[in-house]
Design a protein around this motif. Sequence first.
Motif, short mmCIF file in Angstrom:
data_model
loop_
_atom_site.label_atom_id
_atom_site.label_comp_id
_atom_site.label_asym_id
_atom_site.label_seq_id
_atom_site.Cartn_x
_atom_site.Cartn_y
_atom_site.Cartn_z
N ASP A 145 -2.73 16.77 -3.60
CA ASP A 145 -3.78 17.29 -4.49
C ASP A 145 -4.18 16.30 -5.60
OD1 ASP A 145 -1.08 18.30 -5.44
OD2 ASP A 145 -2.26 18.95 -7.15
N VAL A 146 -3.31 15.36 -5.96
CA VAL A 146 -3.68 14.36 -6.97
C VAL A 146 -3.87 13.02 -6.26
CG1 VAL A 146 -3.06 13.23 -9.14
CG2 VAL A 146 -2.26 15.57 -8.68
N LEU A 147 -5.10 12.53 -6.27
CA LEU A 147 -5.42 11.29 -5.57
C LEU A 147 -5.62 10.18 -6.59
CD1 LEU A 147 -8.10 12.65 -3.03
CD2 LEU A 147 -5.61 12.94 -2.97
N VAL A 148 -4.68 9.23 -6.63
CA VAL A 148 -4.82 8.07 -7.52
C VAL A 148 -5.69 7.05 -6.80
CG1 VAL A 148 -3.59 6.16 -8.66
CG2 VAL A 148 -2.54 8.45 -8.54
N ALA A 149 -6.63 6.47 -7.53
CA ALA A 149 -7.44 5.41 -6.92
C ALA A 149 -7.83 4.42 -8.00
CB ALA A 149 -8.68 5.99 -6.26
N GLY A 150 -7.58 3.15 -7.74
CA GLY A 150 -7.92 2.10 -8.69
C GLY A 150 -9.17 1.37 -8.25
N ILE A 171 1.50 17.21 -5.31
CA ILE A 171 1.72 16.01 -4.49
C ILE A 171 0.65 15.00 -4.87
CG2 ILE A 171 1.82 14.98 -2.20
CD1 ILE A 171 2.79 17.60 -1.09
N GLU A 172 1.13 13.87 -5.36
CA GLU A 172 0.23 12.79 -5.75
C GLU A 172 0.38 11.66 -4.72
OE1 GLU A 172 1.27 10.09 -9.27
OE2 GLU A 172 -0.52 11.10 -10.02
N ILE A 173 -0.71 11.02 -4.42
CA ILE A 173 -0.63 9.85 -3.54
C ILE A 173 -1.24 8.67 -4.26
CG2 ILE A 173 -0.48 10.98 -1.31
CD1 ILE A 173 -3.63 10.51 -1.35
N ASP A 174 -0.67 7.50 -4.02
CA ASP A 174 -1.00 6.36 -4.85
C ASP A 174 -1.01 5.08 -4.02
OD1 ASP A 174 -1.36 4.60 -6.93
OD2 ASP A 174 0.52 5.09 -7.96
N GLY A 175 -2.21 4.52 -3.89
CA GLY A 175 -2.35 3.22 -3.24
C GLY A 175 -3.27 3.25 -2.04
N GLY A 176 -4.31 2.42 -2.08
CA GLY A 176 -5.19 2.29 -0.92
C GLY A 176 -6.05 3.53 -0.63
N ILE A 177 -6.29 4.33 -1.68
CA ILE A 177 -7.09 5.55 -1.45
C ILE A 177 -8.58 5.22 -1.53
CG2 ILE A 177 -7.61 7.88 -2.33
CD1 ILE A 177 -4.82 7.43 -0.86
N VAL A 232 1.20 2.51 -0.72
CA VAL A 232 1.31 1.05 -0.63
C VAL A 232 2.66 0.71 -1.25
CG1 VAL A 232 -1.18 0.61 -0.89
CG2 VAL A 232 0.28 0.60 -2.93
N ASN A 233 3.12 -0.53 -1.09
CA ASN A 233 4.29 -0.98 -1.84
C ASN A 233 3.85 -1.22 -3.28
OD1 ASN A 233 6.58 -1.16 0.07
ND2 ASN A 233 5.11 -2.41 1.20
N PRO A 234 4.54 -0.60 -4.25
CA PRO A 234 4.05 -0.66 -5.62
C PRO A 234 4.05 -2.08 -6.19
CG PRO A 234 6.24 0.32 -5.56
CD PRO A 234 5.78 0.19 -4.13
N GLY A 235 3.11 -2.33 -7.07
CA GLY A 235 3.05 -3.62 -7.74
C GLY A 235 1.64 -4.12 -7.99
N PHE A 236 0.73 -3.78 -7.09
CA PHE A 236 -0.62 -4.33 -7.20
C PHE A 236 -1.66 -3.31 -6.76
CE2 PHE A 236 2.38 -7.73 -6.37
CZ PHE A 236 2.13 -8.58 -7.44
N GLY A 237 -2.84 -3.42 -7.35
CA GLY A 237 -3.98 -2.65 -6.87
C GLY A 237 -4.58 -3.35 -5.66
N GLY A 238 -5.47 -2.64 -4.97
CA GLY A 238 -6.26 -3.26 -3.91
C GLY A 238 -5.53 -3.54 -2.61
N GLN A 239 -4.39 -2.88 -2.37
CA GLN A 239 -3.66 -3.11 -1.11
C GLN A 239 -4.09 -2.10 -0.05
OE1 GLN A 239 0.67 -4.35 -1.74
NE2 GLN A 239 0.34 -2.97 -3.47
N LYS A 240 -3.60 -2.36 1.17
CA LYS A 240 -4.01 -1.56 2.31
C LYS A 240 -3.11 -0.31 2.46
CE LYS A 240 -5.02 -2.73 7.14
NZ LYS A 240 -5.00 -1.39 7.56
N PHE A 241 -3.72 0.81 2.67
CA PHE A 241 -3.06 2.11 2.88
C PHE A 241 -2.07 2.06 4.05
CE2 PHE A 241 -3.25 6.31 4.99
CZ PHE A 241 -3.02 7.16 3.92
N ILE A 242 -0.89 2.64 3.84
CA ILE A 242 0.15 2.66 4.89
C ILE A 242 0.13 4.03 5.59
CG2 ILE A 242 2.64 2.47 5.32
CD1 ILE A 242 2.78 0.64 2.81
N THR A 298 -9.38 7.25 3.49
CA THR A 298 -7.98 7.69 3.49
C THR A 298 -7.77 8.98 2.70
OG1 THR A 298 -7.53 6.18 1.65
CG2 THR A 298 -7.07 5.36 3.86
N ALA A 299 -8.61 9.26 1.71
CA ALA A 299 -8.44 10.48 0.90
C ALA A 299 -8.43 11.75 1.76
CB ALA A 299 -9.52 10.56 -0.18
N PRO A 300 -9.36 11.89 2.73
CA PRO A 300 -9.34 13.14 3.53
C PRO A 300 -8.05 13.29 4.35
CG PRO A 300 -11.31 11.82 4.02
CD PRO A 300 -10.51 11.04 3.04
N LEU A 301 -7.49 12.18 4.82
CA LEU A 301 -6.26 12.27 5.60
C LEU A 301 -5.14 12.86 4.74
CD1 LEU A 301 -6.34 8.63 7.10
CD2 LEU A 301 -7.14 10.76 8.19
#
Length: 232
Positions: A194-199, A174-180, A143-153, A184-187
């Motif tokens: 390997d590191v999945l950030v999720a808020g 490899i960490e991914i951050d936003g909209g997980i 996502v574009n950084p700044g806020f939680g709860g946005q839609k995965f790109i 989207t996690a399996p994709l």
Amino acid sequence: MSFDRNIKIAPSILSADFANFGEEIRAIEGQGADWVHVDVMDGHFVPNLTFGPPAVKAFRPHVTTVMDVHLMIAPVDPYIEAYAEAGADVITAHLEAGPHIHRTLQAIRATGAKAGLALNPATGLDAIPYLLDMVDLICVMTVNPGFGGQKFIHSQIDKVRRLRAMIGDRPVHIEIDGGITTETAPLMAAAGADVLVAGSAVFKGGSVANPAPYGANIRAIRDAAEAVLATA
Ligand code: DX5
Ligand code: ZN
């Protein structure tokens, strides 16, 4: 902090109860979080404000896993030491935060912390070959950084796939951050993260008084990601 490519779930405390960080951190760790992700924002590099070094230092005694500090700030270099002293295990800086990311990554490693490099959604991989041997983690913003709860790109899936090939057998997460989410996690696991950030997807439905939903959410994301790897 040993290296492996197993799926790790890193809840972002940006979605926690801001009046209760100590208990929230203990609750997510008790419910199976592998890392604790701390989003630092400056109201300049991103349009939101969060945690200075004293706040991060106050989180530290509550974290028994890995404190993963994501700096969305510019300039970043003047603050690296303060976040390292606050107890960050991983310090991630954005490639877009200034003209000297190479120097920034050197400065992070000099503190003894693991060095992370974050890429905004519109940033390409051109610089990666020149930085690969000085990073422990590359964070692809989904996502574009700044806020939680946005839609995965979705365009970031291919970026992760190409990044995974560039990394080869180097010990770089490899960490991914936003909209997980469980969708989207399996994709991203299939693409090589390997590191999945999720808020929001971890904290939804739970609280410190009722932490079981945190555990169910963490398990659901992990299971969805691991299932796709098992069939790969
Ligand atoms: C975005 C932050 C993320 C964010 C994730 O700027 O870096 O860590 O909190 O939140 P969700 O999972 O809700 O998109
Ligand atoms: Zn983050």
